[in-house]
Design a protein around this motif. Structure first.
Motif, PDB file in Angstrom:
ATOM      1  N   ARG A 117      54.166 108.030 105.182  1.00 28.45           N
ATOM      2  CA  ARG A 117      53.607 108.340 106.435  1.00 28.45           C
ATOM      3  C   ARG A 117      54.705 108.496 107.410  1.00 28.45           C
ATOM      4  O   ARG A 117      54.529 108.757 108.528  1.00 28.45           O
ATOM      5  N   VAL A 121      49.213 103.623 112.696  1.00 25.29           N
ATOM      6  CA  VAL A 121      49.378 104.262 111.388  1.00 25.29           C
ATOM      7  C   VAL A 121      49.742 103.268 110.285  1.00 25.29           C
ATOM      8  O   VAL A 121      49.511 103.538 109.112  1.00 25.29           O
ATOM      9  N   ASP A 129      48.664 112.243 101.555  1.00 27.91           N
ATOM     10  CA  ASP A 129      47.278 112.012 101.281  1.00 27.91           C
ATOM     11  C   ASP A 129      47.088 111.890  99.807  1.00 27.91           C
ATOM     12  O   ASP A 129      46.104 111.416  99.316  1.00 27.91           O
ATOM     13  N   SER A 134      45.968 104.965 107.488  1.00 35.59           N
ATOM     14  CA  SER A 134      46.145 106.109 106.595  1.00 35.59           C
ATOM     15  C   SER A 134      44.818 106.275 105.870  1.00 35.59           C
ATOM     16  O   SER A 134      44.714 106.076 104.666  1.00 35.59           O
ATOM     17  N   GLU A 177      40.551 110.523 109.843  1.00 39.46           N
ATOM     18  CA  GLU A 177      41.649 111.481 109.937  1.00 39.46           C
ATOM     19  C   GLU A 177      43.000 110.772 110.012  1.00 39.46           C
ATOM     20  O   GLU A 177      43.176 109.846 110.805  1.00 39.46           O
ATOM     21  N   LEU A 178      43.944 111.231 109.195  1.00 43.20           N
ATOM     22  CA  LEU A 178      45.292 110.691 109.239  1.00 43.20           C
ATOM     23  C   LEU A 178      46.041 111.284 110.422  1.00 43.20           C
ATOM     24  O   LEU A 178      46.127 112.508 110.572  1.00 43.20           O
ATOM     25  N   GLY A 179      46.584 110.406 111.251  1.00 47.61           N
ATOM     26  CA  GLY A 179      47.384 110.858 112.380  1.00 47.61           C
ATOM     27  C   GLY A 179      48.830 111.085 111.978  1.00 47.61           C
ATOM     28  O   GLY A 179      49.180 111.125 110.809  1.00 47.61           O
ATOM     29  N   ASP A 235      45.696 106.775 113.720  1.00 43.82           N
ATOM     30  CA  ASP A 235      44.677 107.325 112.837  1.00 43.82           C
ATOM     31  C   ASP A 235      43.353 107.287 113.584  1.00 43.82           C
ATOM     32  O   ASP A 235      43.175 106.496 114.517  1.00 43.82           O
ATOM     33  N   GLU A 236      42.396 108.117 113.145  1.00 43.75           N
ATOM     34  CA  GLU A 236      41.182 108.285 113.928  1.00 43.75           C
ATOM     35  C   GLU A 236      39.907 108.177 113.096  1.00 43.75           C
ATOM     36  O   GLU A 236      39.876 108.560 111.921  1.00 43.75           O
ATOM     37  N   THR A 284      40.432 104.115 116.851  1.00 41.46           N
ATOM     38  CA  THR A 284      41.768 104.459 116.370  1.00 41.46           C
ATOM     39  C   THR A 284      42.438 103.231 115.772  1.00 41.46           C
ATOM     40  O   THR A 284      42.059 102.088 116.062  1.00 41.46           O
TER      41      THR A 284
END
Length: 372
Positions: A6, A284, A15, A288, A243-245, A250-251, A281
């Protein structure tokens, strides 16, 4: 450049999607029928994890999971081996159904990724997969004849691929249409380009056409996504997306048609005009996120780098409660979480044999998590 966990220039797209394997059914993405508007009663605050057992061993990057309609077995894909398996509900038997043609790994996150089963299974025994091929990422359909997969048919081409940020999840919605997540393919501007299929949530018919009512008349349902890898519908028919930031956040997003979720103008909290902020959120290092599932009144989110299972209670119309972490560091990287039909339980897959986990081939497992 993508760092191995990451960092990789926060490409973090590791991913870990990568090879093939085709399979079916709504992998844990819980597609519950939508209740009439305003009629859904409050959902119970779903059970918490109370125990884990190893259901099946000897896997190498099991990426997607989808239950067959009768609940006797689930289809499981192995990303880099390009294999699709049928695994019995008790985990005692598994049978290879075939591989997905023309799948290519990317040395990172591409390969055989998501899988979903047609809701009209009795008359249309189709399995849908998303995979990487020579020219890019594809959404394809195969037919299950009771023993193997065949009749490979490409439904969607033109989704750019990259070593990382390929997205890859598939799920049927309560409306009977197929939803797919796509990453920005390490080209962040694509997420804001309405003419690109990258950095989006797509919504399509069973034959690959734009679903009726799509906001732009194309396959695009929402935009502004970096690397979405989890989608699931709750009992109200709402679509949630993980969703990976990049380097910060991350979201968890509540996805609605035509909305713009900000990437690359926003990462995490967002007050840019015209952009939609996430509902939750994480830093990270803590997440992940890959697969997600909804059970009763909670979202379960599998964390790769964070190496834990997050439980996020649903609250009210469109808010969530305080996340709770389970099994932190105990099983390593967690890839896919899927609800078990008719049981208060989840299937949870590890992803320790990918290029970030650096574990040996065959070192991954499918775990069964009991909820209570």
């Amino acid at each position: 450049m993508p760092d191995k966990s990451r960092n990789r220039s926060r490409s973090r797209s590791k991913d870990r999607g990568g090879a093939l394997a085709v399979a079916a059914v709504l992998t844990a993405v819980l597609v519950a029928p939508a209740a009439p508007a305003g009629a859904a009663p409050p959902a119970p605050d779903g059970g918490r994890p109370v125990g884990v057992t190893t259901l099946s061993e000897g896997w190498t990057i099991p990426w997607g999971t989808a239950w067959l309609p009768d609940g006797t077995a689930a289809l499981v894909t192995e990303r880099d081996a390009a294999r699709v398996w049928a695994v019995s509900s008790d985990g005692r038997t598994r049978r290879q159904l075939g591989t997905v043609p023309e799948t290519q790994a990317t040395g990172g996150e591409g390969g055989l990724m998501g899988i979903a089963v047609d809701p009209r299974w009795a008359s249309h025994p189709y399995v849908y997969v998303m995979h990487t091929a020579a020219e890019g990422n594809r959404i394809a359909r195969m037919t299950y004849d009771g023993s193997s997969l065949g009749d490979y048919t490409v439904l969607v081409r033109g989704i750019k691929k990259a070593r990382y940020h390929n997205g890859g999840r598939l799920a049927f919605g309560p409306d009977g249409h197929l939803y797919a997540t796509t990453g920005d393919a390490q080209d962040r501007k694509l997420a804001q380009d309405k003419d690109s299929l990258n950095g989006k949530v797509l919504r399509l018919t069973r034959d690959g056409r734009p679903a009726p009512g799509n906001p732009f008349g194309t396959l695009v349902y929402s935009l502004g996504h970096r690397n979405p890898q989890g989608i699931a519908f709750d009992r109200r028919g709402r679509l949630w997306e993980a969703e990976l930031g990049d380097a910060l956040h991350d979201e968890l997003n509540l996805v609605e048609p035509g909305r713009n979720y900000g990437w690359p103008l926003c990462e995490g909290p967002c007050d840019e005009p015209g952009m939609t902020a996430p509902r939750k959120t994480w830093g990270v290092e803590e997440a992940s996120p890959s697969g997600i599932a909804v059970v009763d009144g909670a979202i379960y989110l599998a964390a790769l780098k964070g190496a834990r299972l997050w439980r996020v209670p649903l609250r009210g119309k469109d808010t969530v409660g305080t996340p709770e972490a389970y099994y932190t560091g105990r099983y390593g990287r967690l890839r896919t979480v899927t609800a078990v039909p008719g049981a208060a339980a989840l299937w949870l897959t590890t992803s320790n044999a990918d290029d970030t986990g650096n574990g040996p081939d065959g070192g991954d497992r499918i775990l069964r998590v009991r909820l209570g």
